[in-house]
Design an enzyme around this catalytic site. Structure first.
Site, short mmCIF file in Angstrom:
data_model
loop_
_atom_site.label_atom_id
_atom_site.label_comp_id
_atom_site.label_asym_id
_atom_site.label_seq_id
_atom_site.Cartn_x
_atom_site.Cartn_y
_atom_site.Cartn_z
N ARG A 1 0.86 -1.19 0.00
CA ARG A 1 0.00 0.00 0.00
C ARG A 1 0.89 1.23 0.00
NH1 ARG A 1 -3.89 -2.13 -1.35
NH2 ARG A 1 -5.96 -2.19 -0.44
N GLU B 1 -2.19 7.86 -4.03
CA GLU B 1 -2.50 7.47 -5.41
C GLU B 1 -3.98 7.74 -5.73
OE1 GLU B 1 -1.41 3.26 -4.86
OE2 GLU B 1 -3.53 2.78 -5.23
N HIS C 1 -0.95 0.23 -9.51
CA HIS C 1 -1.70 -0.58 -8.56
C HIS C 1 -2.42 -1.73 -9.28
CE1 HIS C 1 -3.93 -0.49 -4.43
NE2 HIS C 1 -3.79 -1.72 -4.88
#
Ligand code: GLV
Length: 327
Positions: A239, A268, A286
């Site tokens: 993360r 993000e 991601h």
């Protein structure tokens, strides 16, 4: 009357169709990204929410929506949900563990290998028309086989990453909140439990797979990067916020470590522009769990949780069992 749900992002049409058999569905197939305030308003009158890591589900949303009974996240990570607030509001919260373990581990390896072996940097060189001759030292980097792998966060995905290292003849070090049972260590290519400091000092390739929380914020910052070997690589598929991105950019720019592979970023989809000026970083948006079968399995898993939660059953992946009987 069917319970009412909000599906907060675009999802697979077949999963939406499945949800429509059980619920009155407000969907968002146009994939608008809700702010926290917009999500709070869109949740009005809804019994359940189908969310992804992009939606902040906070105490204000629970306070404004006392009718809400379940929030089902399509992700294993659930740091976008204020779990304590969900629990005090009596709202069931769920995630999608297990279905993504192997796909995410595959990607951890892909990113680590691309980082160590300079795949994207060399491809950009080729695409830019700069490849004029073969050279003994062009794009040389560290080896992966025979090296020491350091896994920080040895949950199910971390263990799947460690298992894959057997074929690469690697030694595995790991650090985790708690030590694994001996049989799990054995299955994870005889992984050896060490302190974070020792792992950073000894590993050639460090891979981060731990959940984000206040306690894991900036697990890797300037001091930790300083401990790493100069030729080492760092891969983050966990993360954003687990790595201090400013400190990483500075370390990469200074050549303090060889390279990094980064799939997740602080704040993000915004990310620090400093990354873009560096050639020794591989950047991906991601996508660690992004195989078609796995994303479909995650969506169906979130749907299973929502269907169970709103039909009076205990959902399979309930994160706050204390609310059962209260929701
Ligand atoms: C994706 O990041 C997940 O947590 O599943």
């Amino acid at each position: 009357m069917k319970p009412k749900i909000l599906v907060a992002r675009a999802i697979f049409p077949e999963v939406l169709a499945r949800l429509e058999q059980h619920f009155e569905v407000e969907s968002n197939q146009q994939d608008h990204i809700y702010s926290a305030e917009q999500l709070l308003a869109a949740a009005r009158g809804r019994d359940g929410l189908f969310t992804t890591p992009s939606e902040p589900v906070n105490a204000a949303l629970f306070a404004a929506n006392p009718q809400l009974r379940a929030v089902c996240n399509m992700a294993v990570g659930y740091n976008n949900i204020d779990l304590a607030a969900a629990t005090s509001a009596g709202v069931m919260a769920t995630n999608t563990p297990d279905v993504l373990n192997e796909t995410t581990a595959d990607f951890g390896w892909a990113l680590m290998m691309a980082t160590a072996r300079r795949i994207t940097e060399s491809e950009h060189f080729l695409r830019a028309g700069k490849w004029k001759k073969w050279s003994y030292d062009s794009f040389v980097g560290p080896d992966v086989h025979g090296a020491t792998l350091g896994v920080i966060g040895m949950g199910r995905i971390g263990q799947a990453i460690a298992r894959r290292s057997l074929g690469f003849d690697m030694q595995v070090l790991y650090h985790n909140r708690s030590r694994l049972a001996p049989e799990l260590e054995a299955r994870a290519n005889n992984a050896q439990y060490v302190s974070k400091q020792e792992l950073l000092q000894r590993a050639d390739h460090v891979v981060l797979v731990l959940p984000y929380s206040k306690a894991t914020h900036h697990t890797i910052g300037a001091a930790e990067l300083e401990l790493m070997k100069p030729g080492a690589t760092l891969t983050n598929i966990a993360r954003g916020g687990i790595v201090d991105d400013d400190a990483l950019i500075a370390a990469l720019a200074a050549g303090r470590i060889a390279a990094a592979g980064i799939d997740v970023f602080e704040n993000e989809p915004a990310f620090k522009p400093g990354f873009l000026g560096l050639s020794n970083v591989v950047l991906t948006p991601h996508i660690a769990s992004a195989s078609t079968p796995t994303r479909l399995a995650m969506a169906n898993c979130a749907a299973d949780n929502l269907i169970a939660a709103l039909s009076g059953e205990t959902p399979p992946n309930l994160l706050n069992p204390e609310v059962v009987g209260r929701a």
